[in-house]
Design a protein around this motif. Structure first.
Motif: not given
Length: 450
Positions: A122, A190, A290, A294
């Protein structure tokens, strides 16, 4: 790093100058005397195997301008060198990093990333997305603890707009310390997995440890959470802005996933609005989650999907790193391991064509869940791959899950090496997964010669 003087270092650390003049400056900081360069600050401290306080003379001979020690060692005074005595070298690192951040990096916005699994990927994804518009620094390798994070700050200068910092932990209070040092304006979590159960005992405690990343948040800060994680779903009505993103839930979601052996593509949505398509040069459905997380952060900073066309990614090594030898395809995912990342890696392996070989070492820090976790991974591997090679103390548990057919177990990397040429065939796809202490990188030169 921008230069910092002997006097500034002493003031920032509360140390005593044992010798050194007013015109002494450093432009890098190291804690390993082998990495000293001309003009470095060497910080000596006692480690598990080596005491850095004993290596000051060596550091000076290699070009260090100033050294910090926290033991009353006899060090010969040298012309053009400086020595500072402190109460604790570890605390001095944190204090000096805080001073340097406030002096030099005050215009940089800090973004923190943590989570049980996927924080490095990430971090890499967010760095790549933001780099299309900004000058961005990111944590190098595993510099994500109370020593690595200060070294990350020292490697920066005032030219950066943003810094994406990975934060790791193994116990309560560690992320709090890192958050206090950096005071991030944004943070991403995450997931909450089983890593560190040995110390923290429950996932609820792991959640509390990860949530320390918000300990210095106020109404102006933003936390981005994986909306699909059941433990992160319990975070409600915090005194800061909260954004959720995931595969199936959250403000940002991914649809129409196309999973390739070495890339992923999907449609990005914000609510019901289709923002665009995104293709990333990395495999795995878990990396879609991920990437969406992001992107939620990047979108807040003005990045659109159209900005990410022909997206390139500076990936950290040993994270789903694909290596092609003359006869094998090797997926090196052996930087670290947990049950969650191991299962995700096996599903990524399944997307490849050819005979699939899972080569696994031990997964550490699982406490009472150790045996059951290895059995679960072995059972999943039975459904997704053709051959299982286990190396380490948990060979029996893997075998319990996978079964005896096409299973091979070895107590150590060294004992496995002589058997690999007979177990592997041309065209095999070999997936490597183990905790860092297993040192699976030692396998790579041997695999390259098969």
């Amino acid at each position: 790093m921008e230069k910092i003087s002997l006097q500034e270092i002493a003031r920032a650390t509360g140390g005593t100058i044992r010798f050194g003049g007013e015109n002494l400056f450093v432009d890098s900081v190291v804690i390993d005397s082998r990495k000293v360069q001309e003009g470095s600050l060497f910080v000596g401290m006692a480690g598990a195997r080596v005491n850095g306080n004993d290596y000051v003379a060596n550091a000076f001979s290699q070009g260090a301008a100033i050294a910090i020690i926290d033991e009353a060692k006899k060090v010969a005074q040298q012309e053009g060198k400086g020595l500072i005595q402190v109460a604790s070298s570890r605390q001095a690192m944190l204090d000096l990093a805080r001073y340097y951040k406030n002096r030099t990096l005050k215009a940089v916005e800090f973004i923190a990333v943590t989570g049980s699994v996927g924080k490095t990927s990430t971090k890499d994804l967010l760095h790549g997305m933001l780099s299309r518009k900004y000058r961005v620094y990111k944590t190098s390798g595993n510099y994500n603890n109370e020593l690595g994070l200060p070294l990350t700050l020292f490697a920066m200068d005032a030219s950066y707009d943003l810094a994406v910092l990975e934060m790791g932990m193994s116990a309560r209070g560690e992320i709090h310390q890192l958050a206090d040092l950096t005071r991030p304006n944004r943070a991403l979590i995450t997931n909450i997995g089983s890593s560190h159960l040995e110390i923290l005992k429950t996932r609820e405690n792991i959640l509390l440890a990860k949530m320390e990343i918000t300990d210095f948040f106020g109404p102006e800060q933003t936390l981005y959470l994986n909306a699909d994680d059941p433990y992160l779903q319990t975070v409600e009505k915090p005194p800061y802005r909260l954004v959720r993103a995931g595969l199936t839930a959250g403000e940002y979601t991914a649809r129409n996933l196309r999973l390739g052996a070495e890339s992923i593509s999907f449609a990005l949505y914000q609510g019901t609005q289709h923002l665009g398509e995104l293709t990333l040069p990395m495999p795995g459905a878990h990396n879609v989650a991920n990437a969406v997380l992001a992107f939620a952060c990047a979108h807040d900073l003005g990045i659109e999907p159209k900005d990410l066309e022909h997206f390139t990614l500076e990936r950290t090594k040993m994270r789903l790193e694909v290596l092609r030898t003359s006869s094998l395809t090797v997926i090196n995912d052996a930087y670290n391991a947990s049950p969650e990342s191991a299962k995700a890696g096996l599903r990524t392996l399944a997307a490849h064509k050819g005979r699939k070989v899972a080569m696994f070492g031990d997964m550490r820090e699982l406490g009472e869940a150790t045996i059951a976790s290895h059995q679960e991974v072995g059972a999943l591997a039975r459904t997704l791959c053709d051959v299982f090679i286990a190396i380490g103390d948990q060979t029996a548990a893997y075998r319990d899950g996978f079964g005896p057919k096409d299973f091979h177990g070895f107590p150590s990397v060294e004992s496995a090496l002589t058997h690999l040429p007979k177990l592997l065939q041309p065209g095999d796809v070999v997936y490597l997964k183990a905790s860092r202490a297993s040192h699976f990188e030692q396998l790579i030169p041997h695999l390259e010669r098969i």
